[in-house]
Design a protein around this motif. Structure first.
Motif, PDB file in Angstrom:
ATOM      1  N   GLY A  49     -50.307  45.117   6.427  1.00 53.61           N
ATOM      2  CA  GLY A  49     -48.859  45.325   6.396  1.00 53.61           C
ATOM      3  C   GLY A  49     -48.535  46.807   6.473  1.00 53.61           C
ATOM      4  N   THR A  50     -47.300  47.085   6.817  1.00 53.27           N
ATOM      5  CA  THR A  50     -46.897  48.469   7.071  1.00 53.27           C
ATOM      6  C   THR A  50     -46.987  49.344   5.825  1.00 53.27           C
ATOM      7  OG1 THR A  50     -45.380  47.633   8.752  1.00 53.27           O
ATOM      8  CG2 THR A  50     -45.060  49.890   8.037  1.00 53.27           C
ATOM      9  N   ALA A  51     -46.457  48.884   4.718  1.00 49.35           N
ATOM     10  CA  ALA A  51     -46.424  49.701   3.504  1.00 49.35           C
ATOM     11  C   ALA A  51     -47.835  49.989   2.981  1.00 49.35           C
ATOM     12  CB  ALA A  51     -45.595  49.015   2.428  1.00 49.35           C
ATOM     13  N   GLU A  52     -48.666  48.982   2.903  1.00 47.51           N
ATOM     14  CA  GLU A  52     -50.036  49.161   2.404  1.00 47.51           C
ATOM     15  C   GLU A  52     -50.856  50.016   3.373  1.00 47.51           C
ATOM     16  OE1 GLU A  52     -53.093  48.766  -0.416  1.00 47.51           O
ATOM     17  OE2 GLU A  52     -50.942  48.441  -0.536  1.00 47.51           O
ATOM     18  N   ALA A  53     -50.675  49.791   4.671  1.00 47.13           N
ATOM     19  CA  ALA A  53     -51.394  50.586   5.675  1.00 47.13           C
ATOM     20  C   ALA A  53     -50.978  52.052   5.594  1.00 47.13           C
ATOM     21  CB  ALA A  53     -51.137  50.033   7.072  1.00 47.13           C
ATOM     22  N   ALA A  54     -49.687  52.309   5.433  1.00 44.65           N
ATOM     23  CA  ALA A  54     -49.208  53.690   5.324  1.00 44.65           C
ATOM     24  C   ALA A  54     -49.785  54.370   4.088  1.00 44.65           C
ATOM     25  CB  ALA A  54     -47.683  53.712   5.282  1.00 44.65           C
ATOM     26  N   ARG A  55     -49.878  53.639   2.985  1.00 44.62           N
ATOM     27  CA  ARG A  55     -50.447  54.211   1.762  1.00 44.62           C
ATOM     28  C   ARG A  55     -51.922  54.545   1.931  1.00 44.62           C
ATOM     29  NH1 ARG A  55     -53.435  52.946  -2.444  1.00 44.62           N
ATOM     30  NH2 ARG A  55     -53.729  50.771  -1.884  1.00 44.62           N
ATOM     31  N   LEU A  56     -52.686  53.602   2.476  1.00 45.76           N
ATOM     32  CA  LEU A  56     -54.128  53.814   2.640  1.00 45.76           C
ATOM     33  C   LEU A  56     -54.433  54.909   3.656  1.00 45.76           C
ATOM     34  CD1 LEU A  56     -55.309  50.098   2.544  1.00 45.76           C
ATOM     35  CD2 LEU A  56     -55.655  51.846   0.781  1.00 45.76           C
ATOM     36  N   ILE A  57     -53.717  54.908   4.773  1.00 44.66           N
ATOM     37  CA  ILE A  57     -53.945  55.937   5.795  1.00 44.66           C
ATOM     38  C   ILE A  57     -53.472  57.296   5.275  1.00 44.66           C
ATOM     39  CG2 ILE A  57     -53.254  56.698   8.105  1.00 44.66           C
ATOM     40  CD1 ILE A  57     -53.281  53.711   8.900  1.00 44.66           C
ATOM     41  N   GLY A  58     -52.356  57.314   4.557  1.00 44.20           N
ATOM     42  CA  GLY A  58     -51.866  58.565   3.970  1.00 44.20           C
ATOM     43  C   GLY A  58     -52.854  59.148   2.967  1.00 44.20           C
ATOM     44  N   GLU A  59     -53.465  58.286   2.150  1.00 44.77           N
ATOM     45  CA  GLU A  59     -54.481  58.764   1.203  1.00 44.77           C
ATOM     46  C   GLU A  59     -55.653  59.406   1.939  1.00 44.77           C
ATOM     47  OE1 GLU A  59     -55.690  55.465  -1.178  1.00 44.77           O
ATOM     48  OE2 GLU A  59     -53.842  55.444  -2.352  1.00 44.77           O
ATOM     49  N   GLY A  60     -56.087  58.778   3.029  1.00 42.54           N
ATOM     50  CA  GLY A  60     -57.194  59.329   3.807  1.00 42.54           C
ATOM     51  C   GLY A  60     -56.842  60.664   4.442  1.00 42.54           C
ATOM     52  N   LEU A  61     -55.609  60.781   4.931  1.00 42.52           N
ATOM     53  CA  LEU A  61     -55.186  62.037   5.562  1.00 42.52           C
ATOM     54  C   LEU A  61     -55.002  63.157   4.537  1.00 42.52           C
ATOM     55  CD1 LEU A  61     -52.554  60.776   8.161  1.00 42.52           C
ATOM     56  CD2 LEU A  61     -54.769  61.814   8.663  1.00 42.52           C
ATOM     57  N   LEU A  62     -54.515  62.829   3.356  1.00 38.99           N
ATOM     58  CA  LEU A  62     -54.152  63.851   2.373  1.00 38.99           C
ATOM     59  C   LEU A  62     -55.296  64.310   1.479  1.00 38.99           C
ATOM     60  CD1 LEU A  62     -50.638  62.578   1.280  1.00 38.99           C
ATOM     61  CD2 LEU A  62     -51.195  64.471   2.803  1.00 38.99           C
ATOM     62  N   LEU A  63     -56.389  63.554   1.401  1.00 44.47           N
ATOM     63  CA  LEU A  63     -57.461  63.902   0.469  1.00 44.47           C
ATOM     64  C   LEU A  63     -58.000  65.313   0.704  1.00 44.47           C
ATOM     65  CD1 LEU A  63     -59.303  63.008  -1.866  1.00 44.47           C
ATOM     66  CD2 LEU A  63     -60.917  62.215  -0.127  1.00 44.47           C
ATOM     67  N   LEU A  64     -58.356  65.636   1.922  1.00 42.25           N
ATOM     68  CA  LEU A  64     -58.923  66.952   2.224  1.00 42.25           C
ATOM     69  C   LEU A  64     -57.961  67.864   2.983  1.00 42.25           C
ATOM     70  CD1 LEU A  64     -62.603  66.090   3.187  1.00 42.25           C
ATOM     71  CD2 LEU A  64     -61.721  66.913   1.013  1.00 42.25           C
ATOM     72  N   ALA A  65     -56.723  67.428   3.199  1.00 38.99           N
ATOM     73  CA  ALA A  65     -55.761  68.227   3.970  1.00 38.99           C
ATOM     74  C   ALA A  65     -55.567  69.649   3.431  1.00 38.99           C
ATOM     75  CB  ALA A  65     -54.426  67.502   4.067  1.00 38.99           C
ATOM     76  N   PRO A  66     -55.558  69.875   2.117  1.00 38.90           N
ATOM     77  CA  PRO A  66     -55.397  71.255   1.649  1.00 38.90           C
ATOM     78  C   PRO A  66     -56.472  72.215   2.158  1.00 38.90           C
ATOM     79  CG  PRO A  66     -54.932  69.752  -0.131  1.00 38.90           C
ATOM     80  CD  PRO A  66     -55.463  68.917   1.005  1.00 38.90           C
ATOM     81  N   LEU A  67     -57.644  71.695   2.511  1.00 36.74           N
ATOM     82  CA  LEU A  67     -58.686  72.568   3.060  1.00 36.74           C
ATOM     83  C   LEU A  67     -58.247  73.188   4.388  1.00 36.74           C
ATOM     84  CD1 LEU A  67     -61.997  70.655   2.335  1.00 36.74           C
ATOM     85  CD2 LEU A  67     -61.011  72.572   1.098  1.00 36.74           C
ATOM     86  N   GLY A  68     -57.369  72.510   5.117  1.00 34.06           N
ATOM     87  CA  GLY A  68     -56.860  73.058   6.371  1.00 34.06           C
ATOM     88  C   GLY A  68     -56.098  74.347   6.176  1.00 34.06           C
ATOM     89  N   ILE A  69     -55.567  74.557   4.986  1.00 33.90           N
ATOM     90  CA  ILE A  69     -54.850  75.786   4.658  1.00 33.90           C
ATOM     91  C   ILE A  69     -55.735  76.726   3.840  1.00 33.90           C
ATOM     92  CG2 ILE A  69     -52.806  76.695   3.480  1.00 33.90           C
ATOM     93  CD1 ILE A  69     -51.619  73.806   3.904  1.00 33.90           C
ATOM     94  N   LEU A  70     -56.483  76.168   2.903  1.00 40.93           N
ATOM     95  CA  LEU A  70     -57.251  76.992   1.972  1.00 40.93           C
ATOM     96  C   LEU A  70     -58.465  77.663   2.611  1.00 40.93           C
ATOM     97  CD1 LEU A  70     -57.115  74.703  -1.185  1.00 40.93           C
ATOM     98  CD2 LEU A  70     -55.735  76.721  -0.670  1.00 40.93           C
ATOM     99  N   LEU A  71     -59.127  76.999   3.550  1.00 43.39           N
ATOM    100  CA  LEU A  71     -60.297  77.624   4.185  1.00 43.39           C
ATOM    101  C   LEU A  71     -59.920  78.867   4.997  1.00 43.39           C
ATOM    102  CD1 LEU A  71     -62.395  74.488   5.211  1.00 43.39           C
ATOM    103  CD2 LEU A  71     -62.898  76.151   3.417  1.00 43.39           C
ATOM    104  N   PRO A  72     -58.863  78.833   5.838  1.00 46.80           N
ATOM    105  CA  PRO A  72     -58.467  80.078   6.506  1.00 46.80           C
ATOM    106  C   PRO A  72     -57.971  81.130   5.512  1.00 46.80           C
ATOM    107  CG  PRO A  72     -57.552  78.206   7.669  1.00 46.80           C
ATOM    108  CD  PRO A  72     -58.147  77.689   6.389  1.00 46.80           C
TER     109      PRO A  72
END
Length: 182
Positions: A49-72
């Motif tokens: 379903g849309t809501a559950e899929a958005a939550r699960l995919i969002g969790e996967g995208l956001l887990l390491l996303a801060p490294l995209g800013i912090l490493l540079p």
């Protein structure tokens, strides 16, 4: 220098948080099978379903996303190719994600999911693209103090020895040819 130290400290803090979130044992009655086929897990998430899929995919995208800013930020370079920075940061994010997935194999209740590596890497790349170019531009303008250098072309301060407080070292010395004795 302060930005680099702060970036390095924030990278370590974020990696400790990721380790705490991702590498804790799960007390579950059953464990799903490992997902080693790319995009199969995403298809299964979308089937929920849309809501559950958005939550699960969002969790996967956001887990390491801060490294995209912090490493540079930890790298600390302002005058660097945007594509090279994106490639280095994305590769580092992919390696960290892969390391987390491999470490999860030793944790009870955790299983390998190749889609997690893909989503985590995409999150790092997306965060880098959204924030790092604008941040570097702002920091460059702030560090240049409004000065321009006509010898560096249309981009102020890029490659200028005067802005880096370096004097010219002069011409490269040459050594005359000496014949070889026979």
């Amino acid at each position: 220098m302060v930005v680099r130290v702060a970036g390095f400290a924030l990278v370590l803090a974020h990696l400790l948080l990721v380790a705490w979130v991702s590498l804790r044992p799960r007390d579950v009655a059953w464990v799903t099978a490992p997902n080693i086929v790319p995009l199969d897990g995403l298809r299964a998430d979308l089937a929920l379903g849309t809501a559950e899929a958005a939550r699960l995919i969002g969790e996967g995208l956001l887990l390491l996303a801060p490294l995209g800013i912090l490493l540079p930020m930890a790298d600390g370079r302002l005058h660097v190719s945007g594509w090279a920075s994106l490639a280095r940061t994305t590769a580092a994010g992919a390696l960290v994600s892969l390391a987390v997935e491999l470490l999860q194999t030793a944790v009870p209740g955790q299983v390998v999911d190749v889609d997690s590596v893909l989503l985590n890497t995409a999150g790092v790349a997306l965060a880098h693209l959204l924030f790092v170019p604008a941040g570097r531009t702002w920091l460059r303008r702030r560090s240049d103090g409004g000065r321009t250098d006509s010898s560096a072309g249309s981009r102020p301060g890029r490659g200028s020895a005067l802005l880096r407080n370096e004097a010219s070292q002069g011409a490269t010395p040459t050594i005359p040819r000496v014949p070889i004795a026979r």
